[in-house]
Scaffold this motif. Structure first.
Motif, PDB file in Angstrom:
ATOM      1  N   GLU A 156       0.852  -1.185   0.000  1.00  0.00           N
ATOM      2  CA  GLU A 156       0.000   0.000   0.000  1.00  0.00           C
ATOM      3  C   GLU A 156       0.890   1.238   0.000  1.00  0.00           C
ATOM      4  OE1 GLU A 156      -2.800   0.152   3.151  1.00  0.00           O
ATOM      5  OE2 GLU A 156      -3.956  -1.585   2.462  1.00  0.00           O
ATOM      6  N   THR A 181      -2.199  -1.415  -3.557  1.00  0.00           N
ATOM      7  CA  THR A 181      -2.998  -0.207  -3.411  1.00  0.00           C
ATOM      8  C   THR A 181      -2.064   0.970  -3.608  1.00  0.00           C
ATOM      9  OG1 THR A 181      -4.554  -1.200  -1.843  1.00  0.00           O
ATOM     10  CG2 THR A 181      -4.403   1.188  -1.855  1.00  0.00           C
ATOM     11  N   SER A 203      -6.067  -1.677  -6.103  1.00  0.00           N
ATOM     12  CA  SER A 203      -6.927  -0.573  -5.695  1.00  0.00           C
ATOM     13  C   SER A 203      -6.215   0.734  -6.002  1.00  0.00           C
ATOM     14  CB  SER A 203      -7.242  -0.666  -4.194  1.00  0.00           C
ATOM     15  OG  SER A 203      -8.026   0.441  -3.783  1.00  0.00           O
TER      16      SER A 203
END
Length: 461
Positions: A156, A181, A203
Motif C-alpha cells: 500500500e 494499493t 486498488s
C-alpha cells in the motif's frame, strides 16, 4: 484388554523433574528430555509458529513495544533469539511518515525490522497523508523499501507528491507482488507495475492514467475518480476481472463507444464521486456493457438532487441485453419515481438479496411495500430484504403486511431476513413495528428481523 493409566502432568516442585518434553538435539534429531525450569520448553520451529499466530490477522504491523513481535523479544533471551531468527515475524510493516520524529530512532528501527525479514515476501504500507517535505532522515527508509521491490507481496502506497518522487519510478520486476494499493498525489509521474506476473488485486483510490498495471491479469479491482470512458476502457482490457468497483467522475462520452462483452465479471459496483457543482450519474456505464455472468450489482448515486427524477431505463436495458441472472442488487439514492423503481425490480426476477436506499422525496414507500405483497411473480426468489429509510416515509402496517405475506405464501421463496435501518432516532416508529403482534410472531417463528439505527448494523448486503 489391559488398561493403561496415562501419567498425570503436574507442575509441583517434587514432580517437575519427572516430566518430559520433545526437544531437538545438536544433530537435529527429536527426542524426549526431562523438563527443567531453565531449559526451553518447545522446539524453536514450534515456538516460531506460535509467534507468527500472535500477529494481527488483518492489516499491517505497526511497531509497538507492547505488541508482537517486539514484545516477544522482551520476554527472555530464548524467545528473543527465536523471534529475531523468524523472518515472517518481520515481513509486515506500516510506516506512517506523518508520525515520524525528526531524529533517526524510528528510521533505524524500520531498517532493522526489514533486515530481519531477510528474503520473506513483504507486506508494507507507506502513509503520508500530510504530504510533508522529504526529510533527510526518512530517505534511508525509502531507499530500503525500493531496494526490496522484488520481495513485495502486499503493498500500500498512499503518499504525497514529495515522497512519491523519491519512490518512483521503481526499476525492475515484481515477481511476488499479489496485492497493490497505490494512491499517489503526483499526476505527472509514470508508474508501472506491468511486470508483476502474480498481481491479481489492485486498488487505485485516485485514478491516474500514468499508473500502469497488467489489467488482463486482475481478478479484483477498485478505482475511484475515473471518467466513464476510462472505466469502459479498463473493463475492456481487464478480461479476467471477477469483482470490479468504480467511482466515476464527469459526464458520459459524447462519441459512440462499442459494447464491451465481459464474460468473467461476477460482481460490479458503480458509484459517483461527490461533486459540489453537479450530479454525477454512474448509470451510463451500463449502456456500454454486456455481462451475462453478473451475479451482484450495486449502484450508488451520491450528492444527487432528489427533487427530480432521471431516466433509469438504462438499467432495464442493461439487464435485458446481458440476460444476467442477478442474485444480489443494491440501489442507493437512485433518482427514480415509484413506478420506475418498481419496473427496475421487475426486470430482475432472479434476485435473492435486495438492498434499497431510495430517494425518499421521489418514492412512495407504502406503494413499494405493497408491490412486495400479493404478487407471486414479483421477485419470487427473494430471501433477504434490506431497506435504509427515514421511518417518517413508511407506514408500519404496510411493512408488517409485506413480511407476513412473504413469510407464509406458497409459490414464492420464503423471506428469511429483513432489515429496516434508518439514520434517525425514531423510537416511536421502531416501537410500532416491534410491538405489532405479527412482527413478534414472525420473529418467534424464525424470521431474522432488525429495525433500528443504521449505525448499529452493517448497511451492505
Amino acid at each position: 484388554m489391559p488398561s493403561f493409566a496415562l501419567p498425570v502432568l503436574s507442575n509441583r516442585h517434587t514432580e517437575f523433574q519427572t516430566q518430559n518434553i520433545l526437544v531437538r538435539d545438536q544433530d537435529g534429531r527429536l527426542h524426549f528430555a526431562p523438563i527443567t525450569r531453565r531449559a526451553p520448553t518447545l522446539p524453536p520451529e514450534i515456538l516460531a509458529e506460535i509467534f507468527i499466530h500472535c500477529l494481527p490477522a488483518l492489516g499491517f504491523v505497526t511497531p509497538d513495544p507492547a505488541e508482537p513481535p517486539l514484545a516477544l523479544c522482551a520476554i527472555c533471551r530464548w524467545w528473543r533469539e527465536v523471534a529475531l531468527s523468524t523472518p515472517r515475524l518481520w515481513s509486515s510493516l506500516l510506516v506512517d511518515f506523518d508520525d515520524m520524529p525528526t531524529n533517526n530512532t524510528d528510521v533505524d528501527l524500520y531498517r532493522k525490522w526489514l533486515s530481519r525479514a531477510r528474503g520473506a515476501p513483504l507486506s508494507i504500507s507507506l502513509k503520508d497523508w500530510d504530504e510533508k517535505e522529504v526529510l533527510t532522515s526518512v530517505d534511508p527508509i525509502l531507499q530500503t523499501f525500493v531496494g526490496l521491490s522484488r520481495q513485495w507481496k502486499n503493498i500500500e502506497i498512499d503518499v504525497g507528491m514529495n515522497l512519491a518522487r523519491s519512490i518512483f519510478p521503481v526499476d525492475g520486476d515484481f515477481p511476488l507482488l499479489e496485492r497493490l494499493t497505490v494512491s499517489v498525489h503526483a499526476s505527472e509521474l509514470s508508474i508501472s507495475f506491468c511486470d508483476a506476473p502474480k498481481l491479481r488485486q489492485v486498488s487505485i483510490p485516485i485514478y491516474n492514467p500514468h499508473i500502469q498495471v497488467p489489467w488482463y491479469q486482475l481478478t479484483t479491482l477498485r478505482i475511484a475518480n475515473i471518467s466513464v470512458p476510462g472505466c469502459i476502457e479498463i473493463l475492456r482490457n481487464a478480461s479476467n476481472l471477477l469483482d470490479g468497483t468504480f467511482e466515476v467522475a464527469g459526464n458520459p462520452p459524447d462519441v459512440a463507444t462499442s459494447i464491451v462483452h465481459h464474460n468473467s465479471l461476477r460482481k460490479l459496483s458503480l458509484g459517483a464521486m461527490i461533486n459540489q457543482d453537479h450530479n454525477v450519474n454512474p448509470m451510463p456505464v451500463l449502456s456500454f456493457l454486456n455481462i451475462p455472468g453478473l451475479k451482484s450489482l450495486t449502484l450508488e448515486f451520491r450528492n444527487w438532487d432528489t427533487t427530480g427524477a432521471e431516466d433509469v431505463s438504462t438499467f432495464s436495458s442493461f439487464v435485458s441485453r446481458s440476460s444476467a441472472q442477478l442474485d444480489t442488487l443494491a440501489l442507493s439514492s437512485m433518482p427514480a419515481t415509484t413506478q420506475d423503481l418498481i419496473e427496475c425490480l421487475k426486470a430482475t426476477p432472479s434476485l435473492r438479496n435486495l438492498k434499497l436506499d431510495p430517494a425518499h422525496r421521489l418514492v412512495n414507500m407504502d406503494r413499494v411495500f405493497s408491490q412486495f405483497t400479493g404478487d407471486s411473480k414479483f421477485l419470487p426468489k427473494l430471501q433477504s430484504l434490506h431497506f435504509v429509510l427515514d421511518p417518517v416515509f413508511v407506514t408500519p402496517f404496510a411493512v408488517v403486511d409485506m413480511l407476513s405475506w412473504r413469510w407464509a405464501s406458497s409459490g414464492i421463496t420464503q423471506l428469511k431476513f429483513f432489515r429496516f435501518a434508518h439514520g434517525h432516532n425514531q423510537r416511536s416508529v421502531d416501537g410500532a413495528l416491534k410491538s405489532h403482534p405479527e412482527y413478534r410472531r414472525l420473529e418467534m417463528e424464525g424470521m431474522e428481523l432488525y429495525v433500528g439505527d443504521r449505525s448499529l448494523v452493517d448497511t451492505f448486503l
